[in-house]
Design a protein around this motif. Sequence first.
Motif, PDB file in Angstrom:
ATOM      1  N   PRO A   1     -11.930  -9.217   2.513  1.00 34.81           N
ATOM      2  CA  PRO A   1     -11.876  -7.845   2.001  1.00 34.81           C
ATOM      3  C   PRO A   1     -11.131  -6.865   2.910  1.00 34.81           C
ATOM      4  O   PRO A   1     -10.780  -5.779   2.475  1.00 34.81           O
ATOM      5  CB  PRO A   1     -13.346  -7.458   1.886  1.00 34.81           C
ATOM      6  CG  PRO A   1     -14.044  -8.312   2.881  1.00 34.81           C
ATOM      7  CD  PRO A   1     -13.268  -9.594   2.937  1.00 34.81           C
ATOM      8  N   TYR A   2     -10.888  -7.243   4.175  1.00 32.94           N
ATOM      9  CA  TYR A   2     -10.226  -6.337   5.113  1.00 32.94           C
ATOM     10  C   TYR A   2      -9.054  -7.043   5.795  1.00 32.94           C
ATOM     11  O   TYR A   2      -9.097  -8.257   6.014  1.00 32.94           O
ATOM     12  CB  TYR A   2     -11.211  -5.859   6.189  1.00 32.94           C
ATOM     13  CG  TYR A   2     -12.486  -5.300   5.614  1.00 32.94           C
ATOM     14  CD1 TYR A   2     -12.475  -4.110   4.890  1.00 32.94           C
ATOM     15  CD2 TYR A   2     -13.696  -5.955   5.781  1.00 32.94           C
ATOM     16  CE1 TYR A   2     -13.641  -3.595   4.349  1.00 32.94           C
ATOM     17  CE2 TYR A   2     -14.868  -5.441   5.247  1.00 32.94           C
ATOM     18  CZ  TYR A   2     -14.836  -4.266   4.532  1.00 32.94           C
ATOM     19  OH  TYR A   2     -15.994  -3.765   4.002  1.00 32.94           O
ATOM     20  N   ILE A   3      -8.043  -6.250   6.140  1.00 33.72           N
ATOM     21  CA  ILE A   3      -6.889  -6.784   6.867  1.00 33.72           C
ATOM     22  C   ILE A   3      -6.516  -5.827   7.995  1.00 33.72           C
ATOM     23  O   ILE A   3      -6.982  -4.691   8.042  1.00 33.72           O
ATOM     24  CB  ILE A   3      -5.652  -6.991   5.956  1.00 33.72           C
ATOM     25  CG1 ILE A   3      -5.199  -5.663   5.333  1.00 33.72           C
ATOM     26  CG2 ILE A   3      -5.923  -8.040   4.906  1.00 33.72           C
ATOM     27  CD1 ILE A   3      -3.842  -5.736   4.657  1.00 33.72           C
ATOM     28  N   VAL A   4      -5.648  -6.321   8.870  1.00 37.73           N
ATOM     29  CA  VAL A   4      -5.102  -5.510   9.958  1.00 37.73           C
ATOM     30  C   VAL A   4      -3.593  -5.472   9.806  1.00 37.73           C
ATOM     31  O   VAL A   4      -2.963  -6.487   9.496  1.00 37.73           O
ATOM     32  CB  VAL A   4      -5.475  -6.121  11.331  1.00 37.73           C
ATOM     33  CG1 VAL A   4      -4.742  -5.416  12.455  1.00 37.73           C
ATOM     34  CG2 VAL A   4      -6.965  -6.066  11.551  1.00 37.73           C
ATOM     35  N   ARG A   5      -3.030  -4.314  10.017  1.00 39.62           N
ATOM     36  CA  ARG A   5      -1.584  -4.135  10.072  1.00 39.62           C
ATOM     37  C   ARG A   5      -1.228  -3.755  11.506  1.00 39.62           C
ATOM     38  O   ARG A   5      -1.815  -2.840  12.073  1.00 39.62           O
ATOM     39  CB  ARG A   5      -1.117  -3.023   9.140  1.00 39.62           C
ATOM     40  CG  ARG A   5      -1.371  -3.325   7.712  1.00 39.62           C
ATOM     41  CD  ARG A   5      -0.094  -3.816   7.094  1.00 39.62           C
ATOM     42  NE  ARG A   5      -0.304  -4.096   5.685  1.00 39.62           N
ATOM     43  CZ  ARG A   5       0.125  -5.194   5.116  1.00 39.62           C
ATOM     44  NH1 ARG A   5       0.777  -6.079   5.810  1.00 39.62           N
ATOM     45  NH2 ARG A   5      -0.082  -5.408   3.850  1.00 39.62           N
ATOM     46  N   ILE A   6      -0.287  -4.485  12.102  1.00 41.97           N
ATOM     47  CA  ILE A   6       0.170  -4.207  13.458  1.00 41.97           C
ATOM     48  C   ILE A   6       1.625  -3.778  13.365  1.00 41.97           C
ATOM     49  O   ILE A   6       2.432  -4.439  12.720  1.00 41.97           O
ATOM     50  CB  ILE A   6       0.033  -5.451  14.361  1.00 41.97           C
ATOM     51  CG1 ILE A   6      -1.415  -5.919  14.392  1.00 41.97           C
ATOM     52  CG2 ILE A   6       0.536  -5.142  15.769  1.00 41.97           C
ATOM     53  CD1 ILE A   6      -1.621  -7.250  15.077  1.00 41.97           C
ATOM     54  N   ALA A   7       1.940  -2.667  14.025  1.00 42.04           N
ATOM     55  CA  ALA A   7       3.309  -2.155  13.995  1.00 42.04           C
ATOM     56  C   ALA A   7       3.736  -1.782  15.405  1.00 42.04           C
ATOM     57  O   ALA A   7       2.908  -1.489  16.271  1.00 42.04           O
ATOM     58  CB  ALA A   7       3.402  -0.933  13.084  1.00 42.04           C
ATOM     59  N   THR A   8       5.028  -1.799  15.617  1.00 39.20           N
ATOM     60  CA  THR A   8       5.607  -1.285  16.843  1.00 39.20           C
ATOM     61  C   THR A   8       6.796  -0.430  16.451  1.00 39.20           C
ATOM     62  O   THR A   8       7.626  -0.849  15.631  1.00 39.20           O
ATOM     63  CB  THR A   8       5.999  -2.406  17.821  1.00 39.20           C
ATOM     64  OG1 THR A   8       6.451  -1.822  19.042  1.00 39.20           O
ATOM     65  CG2 THR A   8       7.048  -3.322  17.272  1.00 39.20           C
ATOM     66  N   LEU A   9       6.830   0.771  16.971  1.00 40.26           N
ATOM     67  CA  LEU A   9       7.899   1.723  16.624  1.00 40.26           C
ATOM     68  C   LEU A   9       8.108   1.786  15.113  1.00 40.26           C
ATOM     69  O   LEU A   9       9.215   1.710  14.610  1.00 40.26           O
ATOM     70  CB  LEU A   9       9.197   1.361  17.347  1.00 40.26           C
ATOM     71  CG  LEU A   9       9.107   1.362  18.875  1.00 40.26           C
ATOM     72  CD1 LEU A   9      10.408   0.852  19.487  1.00 40.26           C
ATOM     73  CD2 LEU A   9       8.772   2.737  19.403  1.00 40.26           C
ATOM     74  N   ASP A  10       6.999   1.875  14.375  1.00 46.07           N
ATOM     75  CA  ASP A  10       6.988   2.005  12.913  1.00 46.07           C
ATOM     76  C   ASP A  10       7.531   0.797  12.164  1.00 46.07           C
ATOM     77  O   ASP A  10       7.869   0.885  10.997  1.00 46.07           O
ATOM     78  CB  ASP A  10       7.731   3.270  12.474  1.00 46.07           C
ATOM     79  CG  ASP A  10       7.047   4.525  12.982  1.00 46.07           C
ATOM     80  OD1 ASP A  10       5.806   4.510  13.067  1.00 46.07           O
ATOM     81  OD2 ASP A  10       7.747   5.497  13.293  1.00 46.07           O
ATOM     82  N   LYS A  11       7.624  -0.356  12.818  1.00 43.38           N
ATOM     83  CA  LYS A  11       8.041  -1.581  12.140  1.00 43.38           C
ATOM     84  C   LYS A  11       6.817  -2.491  12.013  1.00 43.38           C
ATOM     85  O   LYS A  11       6.205  -2.861  13.013  1.00 43.38           O
ATOM     86  CB  LYS A  11       9.139  -2.293  12.942  1.00 43.38           C
ATOM     87  CG  LYS A  11       9.617  -3.556  12.280  1.00 43.38           C
ATOM     88  CD  LYS A  11      10.693  -4.233  13.079  1.00 43.38           C
ATOM     89  CE  LYS A  11      11.102  -5.526  12.395  1.00 43.38           C
ATOM     90  NZ  LYS A  11      12.039  -6.287  13.209  1.00 43.38           N
ATOM     91  N   ASP A  12       6.458  -2.845  10.776  1.00 41.27           N
ATOM     92  CA  ASP A  12       5.296  -3.695  10.520  1.00 41.27           C
ATOM     93  C   ASP A  12       5.596  -5.117  10.981  1.00 41.27           C
ATOM     94  O   ASP A  12       6.587  -5.715  10.580  1.00 41.27           O
ATOM     95  CB  ASP A  12       4.963  -3.680   9.023  1.00 41.27           C
ATOM     96  CG  ASP A  12       3.660  -4.396   8.694  1.00 41.27           C
ATOM     97  OD1 ASP A  12       3.147  -5.159   9.538  1.00 41.27           O
ATOM     98  OD2 ASP A  12       3.156  -4.185   7.586  1.00 41.27           O
ATOM     99  N   LEU A  13       4.723  -5.653  11.832  1.00 41.79           N
ATOM    100  CA  LEU A  13       4.908  -6.998  12.373  1.00 41.79           C
ATOM    101  C   LEU A  13       4.040  -8.051  11.680  1.00 41.79           C
ATOM    102  O   LEU A  13       4.118  -9.221  12.020  1.00 41.79           O
ATOM    103  CB  LEU A  13       4.576  -6.999  13.872  1.00 41.79           C
ATOM    104  CG  LEU A  13       5.372  -6.037  14.745  1.00 41.79           C
ATOM    105  CD1 LEU A  13       4.865  -6.077  16.175  1.00 41.79           C
ATOM    106  CD2 LEU A  13       6.856  -6.354  14.680  1.00 41.79           C
ATOM    107  N   THR A  14       3.221  -7.641  10.731  1.00 43.98           N
ATOM    108  CA  THR A  14       2.227  -8.555  10.165  1.00 43.98           C
ATOM    109  C   THR A  14       2.616  -9.165   8.826  1.00 43.98           C
ATOM    110  O   THR A  14       1.868  -9.962   8.285  1.00 43.98           O
ATOM    111  CB  THR A  14       0.878  -7.843  10.014  1.00 43.98           C
ATOM    112  OG1 THR A  14       1.048  -6.649   9.253  1.00 43.98           O
ATOM    113  CG2 THR A  14       0.297  -7.507  11.365  1.00 43.98           C
ATOM    114  N   GLY A  15       3.749  -8.806   8.276  1.00 43.16           N
ATOM    115  CA  GLY A  15       4.150  -9.393   7.006  1.00 43.16           C
ATOM    116  C   GLY A  15       3.396  -8.795   5.837  1.00 43.16           C
ATOM    117  O   GLY A  15       2.538  -7.936   6.000  1.00 43.16           O
TER     118      GLY A  15
END
Length: 154
Positions: A119-133
Amino acid sequence: MRWIVLLILMLGAAQARAYCIYNQLKDRDVSVEQDTHPDALRDERRMRVTLKPGESKCCQFHELDCNPEGRNNSVVKLLVQIPGTPEYECTPPGPDPLLKVTGSGSIRIQPNPRKSANPYIVRIATLDKDLTGPSGVPCQEPRSKQVSPPKGRK
């Protein structure tokens, strides 16, 4: 002279970067704990925080307690959990259960927009670029608590 000093301070603040963790859940707290600090004298001051729904916590990249290498491209490892019943751990695939964020990145814990067992996910970004697909990093019940399928009889 005061205006010049004020302008210099504002420019410095605008260039400061931080990694931030955002709890975008409406109904659950999120627990975040930084990996063991490489400097034993700073280990007690590493990031350990529980974020209520809607709260966030940031670490300026030059704060050595929560960003040991002190650079905006440093990698910091964090354990992210959603306590309660059921409990969830937000872990990337593979044996390392810690999420990685750069000194100027962000971690967003949010509801999974897709129909899924997670039910939950994490989004990881660096300099506003999503790294998690497109699927993000899933938050699942802890591996030690997951029930294994019954073994067949011989």
